[in-house]
Design a protein around this motif. Sequence first.
Motif, PDB file in Angstrom:
ATOM      1  N   GLN A  86       0.804  -1.216   0.000  1.00  0.00           N
ATOM      2  CA  GLN A  86       0.000   0.000   0.000  1.00  0.00           C
ATOM      3  C   GLN A  86       0.843   1.275   0.000  1.00  0.00           C
ATOM      4  OE1 GLN A  86      -4.040  -0.009   1.253  1.00  0.00           O
ATOM      5  NE2 GLN A  86      -3.415  -1.037  -0.623  1.00  0.00           N
ATOM      6  N   ASP A  87       2.134   1.137   0.218  1.00  0.00           N
ATOM      7  CA  ASP A  87       2.992   2.313   0.337  1.00  0.00           C
ATOM      8  C   ASP A  87       3.605   2.755  -0.982  1.00  0.00           C
ATOM      9  OD1 ASP A  87       2.467   2.507   3.016  1.00  0.00           O
ATOM     10  OD2 ASP A  87       4.233   1.385   3.654  1.00  0.00           O
ATOM     11  N   LEU A 135      -5.129  -1.835  -6.350  1.00  0.00           N
ATOM     12  CA  LEU A 135      -4.289  -0.860  -5.643  1.00  0.00           C
ATOM     13  C   LEU A 135      -4.874   0.546  -5.687  1.00  0.00           C
ATOM     14  CD1 LEU A 135      -1.680  -0.693  -4.019  1.00  0.00           C
ATOM     15  CD2 LEU A 135      -0.411  -0.352  -6.140  1.00  0.00           C
ATOM     16  N   TRP A 136      -6.074   0.690  -6.253  1.00  0.00           N
ATOM     17  CA  TRP A 136      -6.696   2.013  -6.329  1.00  0.00           C
ATOM     18  C   TRP A 136      -7.392   2.317  -5.004  1.00  0.00           C
ATOM     19  CZ3 TRP A 136      -5.904   5.850  -9.572  1.00  0.00           C
ATOM     20  CH2 TRP A 136      -6.780   6.938  -9.578  1.00  0.00           C
ATOM     21  N   TYR A 140     -15.196   2.306  -6.064  1.00  0.00           N
ATOM     22  CA  TYR A 140     -14.589   3.387  -6.844  1.00  0.00           C
ATOM     23  C   TYR A 140     -15.225   3.573  -8.219  1.00  0.00           C
ATOM     24  CZ  TYR A 140     -11.143   2.914  -3.171  1.00  0.00           C
ATOM     25  OH  TYR A 140     -10.538   2.846  -1.950  1.00  0.00           O
ATOM     26  N   ARG A 141     -16.504   3.272  -8.310  1.00  0.00           N
ATOM     27  CA  ARG A 141     -17.200   3.331  -9.596  1.00  0.00           C
ATOM     28  C   ARG A 141     -16.992   4.662 -10.312  1.00  0.00           C
ATOM     29  NH1 ARG A 141     -21.498   2.024  -7.695  1.00  0.00           N
ATOM     30  NH2 ARG A 141     -21.420  -0.205  -8.256  1.00  0.00           N
ATOM     31  N   LEU A 178      -5.995  -0.409 -17.657  1.00  0.00           N
ATOM     32  CA  LEU A 178      -6.464  -0.583 -16.279  1.00  0.00           C
ATOM     33  C   LEU A 178      -7.292  -1.846 -16.193  1.00  0.00           C
ATOM     34  CD1 LEU A 178      -7.173   0.529 -13.341  1.00  0.00           C
ATOM     35  CD2 LEU A 178      -9.179   1.566 -14.425  1.00  0.00           C
ATOM     36  N   THR A 179      -7.025  -2.672 -15.188  1.00  0.00           N
ATOM     37  CA  THR A 179      -7.916  -3.778 -14.886  1.00  0.00           C
ATOM     38  C   THR A 179      -8.775  -3.393 -13.692  1.00  0.00           C
ATOM     39  OG1 THR A 179      -8.104  -6.074 -14.140  1.00  0.00           O
ATOM     40  CG2 THR A 179      -6.099  -4.905 -13.516  1.00  0.00           C
ATOM     41  N   LEU A 180     -10.084  -3.630 -13.794  1.00  0.00           N
ATOM     42  CA  LEU A 180     -10.990  -3.274 -12.695  1.00  0.00           C
ATOM     43  C   LEU A 180     -10.827  -4.214 -11.507  1.00  0.00           C
ATOM     44  CD1 LEU A 180     -14.250  -2.292 -14.627  1.00  0.00           C
ATOM     45  CD2 LEU A 180     -12.281  -0.881 -13.977  1.00  0.00           C
ATOM     46  N   SER A 181     -10.210  -5.368 -11.712  1.00  0.00           N
ATOM     47  CA  SER A 181      -9.759  -6.289 -10.654  1.00  0.00           C
ATOM     48  C   SER A 181     -10.857  -7.093  -9.976  1.00  0.00           C
ATOM     49  CB  SER A 181      -8.944  -5.547  -9.588  1.00  0.00           C
ATOM     50  OG  SER A 181      -7.710  -5.116 -10.125  1.00  0.00           O
TER      51      SER A 181
END
Length: 332
Positions: free
Chosen positions: A136-137, A160-161, A197-198, A186-189
């Motif tokens: 996360q850093d 990671l978003w 985060y829509r 970007l992958t929405l994951s």
Amino acid sequence: MTLRYDVLGLGNAIVDVLSRCEEDFLVQHGMAKGAMTLIDEARAEAIYAAMGPAIEVSGGSAANTIAGVAALGGRGAFIGKVKNDPLGASFGHDIRSLGVAFDTKAAEAGPATARCFILVTPDGQRTMNTYLGAAQDLSPRDIDPNVVGAAAVTYLEGYLWDPPNAKDAFRAAAAHAHAAGRHVALTLSDAFCVDRYREEFIHLMRSGTVDIVFANEAELHSLYQTSDFATALRAIRRDVKLAVVTRSEKGAVVVNAQGSVEVAAVPIERVVDTTGAGDLFAAGFLYGFARGFDHATSARLGTIAAAEVISHMGARPEANLKALAAENGVAL
């Protein structure tokens, strides 16, 4: 700037801990089957103590994708944060051993290297519990403009978003990529990422921050809050230059302003573990895209790579994907 990499991935640097379990184990420990749940360090220790024999391997969604690019004979690089601890050293060794460039400086203090506990039930479904720790850093200072500019595609991991610094790192990488005339994907994951985060994901698409979006059906439906696939597909076609939607056994569809292409899934005898299916599909597609293949051939490569990874435990390919592609009619 000289093109040195086909794909650069930015994402969580995680060590995967994989174990088989019965569905009763999930119920006993309050886990939602098939979901990815973020956990703290105490919960991580409790799960590890309770789970059965495990396999440990370097992972993380974008890192898996870059490993797949390398297995296809492509040139990959990865940016992700680990701590200077045993798991961090293991992650770095594993990904570099694949021929992937990984030069992100390890943290000397703070949370431990991330790990993801992946419980695989007899039907091949995976349930993930993730402690993100040092991953996360990631921050803008970890982004090397020269590395970004040297990659045909910079691939961002939706998982990671979340941390503000990581968002800033993503935006910085996208700006460097576009300044060098490169592409950003970007992958929405996961549908849970989309639920959180829509509006931000849609803004990234509509603003042109990202050029290519990868989603599965659940993520696409969540993104546009509709149960109708055709409606959601029309919406994403308007919002981004290129969208790639995976549909499990139905294959995949690629859409842009010019039209759409559908590609069938590659049949396999038995699904062993679905971990990494989307990651490896992205690897195949991005390799093809970076090398100038048409959308149908790129998607075909994606289905070949995805079929290989779900035929065994773990999210990294075990077969020679380049040879496998040739066997399936795609010579690289």
